[in-house]
Motif scaffolding. Sequence first.
Motif, mmCIF file in Angstrom:
data_model
loop_
_atom_site.group_PDB
_atom_site.id
_atom_site.type_symbol
_atom_site.label_atom_id
_atom_site.label_comp_id
_atom_site.label_asym_id
_atom_site.label_seq_id
_atom_site.Cartn_x
_atom_site.Cartn_y
_atom_site.Cartn_z
ATOM 1 N N ASP A 251 0.829 -1.209 0.000
ATOM 2 C CA ASP A 251 0.000 0.000 0.000
ATOM 3 C C ASP A 251 0.864 1.260 0.000
ATOM 4 O O ASP A 251 0.475 2.285 -0.574
ATOM 5 C CB ASP A 251 -0.947 -0.004 1.217
ATOM 6 C CG ASP A 251 -2.150 -0.922 1.004
ATOM 7 O OD1 ASP A 251 -2.457 -1.229 -0.163
ATOM 8 O OD2 ASP A 251 -2.759 -1.330 2.007
ATOM 9 N N PHE A 252 2.021 1.204 0.628
ATOM 10 C CA PHE A 252 2.929 2.358 0.586
ATOM 11 C C PHE A 252 3.451 2.544 -0.844
ATOM 12 O O PHE A 252 3.449 3.651 -1.380
ATOM 13 C CB PHE A 252 4.091 2.153 1.565
ATOM 14 C CG PHE A 252 5.142 3.231 1.477
ATOM 15 C CD1 PHE A 252 4.847 4.551 1.807
ATOM 16 C CD2 PHE A 252 6.432 2.937 1.048
ATOM 17 C CE1 PHE A 252 5.815 5.550 1.716
ATOM 18 C CE2 PHE A 252 7.404 3.926 0.947
ATOM 19 C CZ PHE A 252 7.095 5.231 1.286
ATOM 20 N N VAL A 253 3.845 1.446 -1.462
ATOM 21 C CA VAL A 253 4.340 1.517 -2.844
ATOM 22 C C VAL A 253 3.246 2.095 -3.749
ATOM 23 O O VAL A 253 3.490 2.992 -4.562
ATOM 24 C CB VAL A 253 4.763 0.102 -3.332
ATOM 25 C CG1 VAL A 253 5.196 0.151 -4.788
ATOM 26 C CG2 VAL A 253 5.872 -0.445 -2.448
ATOM 27 N N GLU A 254 2.021 1.577 -3.582
ATOM 28 C CA GLU A 254 0.887 2.052 -4.394
ATOM 29 C C GLU A 254 0.592 3.531 -4.103
ATOM 30 O O GLU A 254 0.349 4.315 -5.023
ATOM 31 C CB GLU A 254 -0.351 1.186 -4.092
ATOM 32 C CG GLU A 254 -1.688 1.752 -4.529
ATOM 33 C CD GLU A 254 -1.848 1.933 -6.041
ATOM 34 O OE1 GLU A 254 -0.983 1.463 -6.791
ATOM 35 O OE2 GLU A 254 -2.830 2.591 -6.441
ATOM 36 N N GLY A 255 0.642 3.905 -2.830
ATOM 37 C CA GLY A 255 0.329 5.287 -2.453
ATOM 38 C C GLY A 255 1.299 6.267 -3.085
ATOM 39 O O GLY A 255 0.890 7.308 -3.631
ATOM 40 N N VAL A 256 2.574 5.949 -3.043
ATOM 41 C CA VAL A 256 3.580 6.857 -3.606
ATOM 42 C C VAL A 256 3.479 6.866 -5.135
ATOM 43 O O VAL A 256 3.542 7.934 -5.775
ATOM 44 C CB VAL A 256 5.000 6.460 -3.135
ATOM 45 C CG1 VAL A 256 6.047 7.331 -3.818
ATOM 46 C CG2 VAL A 256 5.105 6.602 -1.622
ATOM 47 N N ALA A 257 3.274 5.668 -5.720
ATOM 48 C CA ALA A 257 3.137 5.593 -7.193
ATOM 49 C C ALA A 257 1.941 6.434 -7.645
ATOM 50 O O ALA A 257 2.026 7.196 -8.614
ATOM 51 C CB ALA A 257 2.970 4.137 -7.634
#
Length: 269
Positions: A251-257
């Motif tokens: 979710d962090f990866v998705e949030g930043v992307a």
Amino acid sequence: MHVQAASLVQRDQHAGVLTLTLRQPTRLNALSTAMLAELGEALRTAQRDQAVRALVLTGEGRAFSAGADLTEFELPDKGSGGQPQPALGDLLRTLVNPIVLRLQAIEKPILAAVNGVCAGAGMSLALACDVRYAAESARFIQAFVHIGLVPDAGSTYFLPRLVGTSKALELAWTGQPLSAQEALDLGIANRVVPDAEVLGETQALAARLAEGPRAAMGLIKRGFRQAHELPLERLLELEAAYQEIASRTDDFVEGVAAFREKRTARFGG
Ligand code: T3D
């Protein structure tokens, strides 16, 4: 939508939001031992169920809950010094306190849709939820004193933390009803909503929160709960530890992307 068969605590699940409705409207959803047992079981199941991402607690009819079911107690003779049956201390230890602790331990948002009068342990249950939306006609009553009892089911913990010790004492000593607006002004209610909309508005917030990043949402609740008990140094360390956990999630990866691509994040955690 999945709807369970009629019971004292109705469970309706829709898109990650589980709504638990207390159902004993002719007694203003008083907390009978059978209802407490069902509520405890519903919360135990919801805690484990990955499909449940947020919860709403509400009541059927014109009440959220009027607290202990006063029709259930067999009273001792005056002057005997005997205990009512069921004994209140035992009832609290076995059925009520585990519910209050679980409302805190479930690392998912738990919202109260306070649809009407909310008294005694009914008010305590609402206070143990993370957020309270109040219907315009709702009343919050520390009713314990009116029947010679003391606040229980967590009211001594939650109420002073929300309103300060002096105001909490005033409310508990007088048992004066608070309107929804007064509860809002005191920080007991997060929002006041027209009666017909309170459940829908609370479910709408729950649905929004259910789409959030699961791990972060849970850790936010855990951290804010611990904030009441711990000094700054310990909390700073916990924030760092929780951030390590959160930053390792997809979710962090998705949030930043999503931020970089200028789109709305789609959390799947
Ligand atoms: O959970 C546990 O067992 C642990 C221990 C917890 C301790 C406590 O919670 S102590 C506090 C217990 N609650 C109370 O003392 C509140 C009692 N109820 C009231 O004071 C009033 O009903 C309200 C202020 C909440 C609402 O007043 P009103 O005028 O809007 O309604 P009403 O006419 O009084 O009540 C409607 C019906 O619900 C009525 O029944 P009836 O006459 O139509 O057959 C009333 O008896 C019933 N009812 C209301 N509260 C309870 C209840 N029945 C059983 N237990 C109740 N708590």
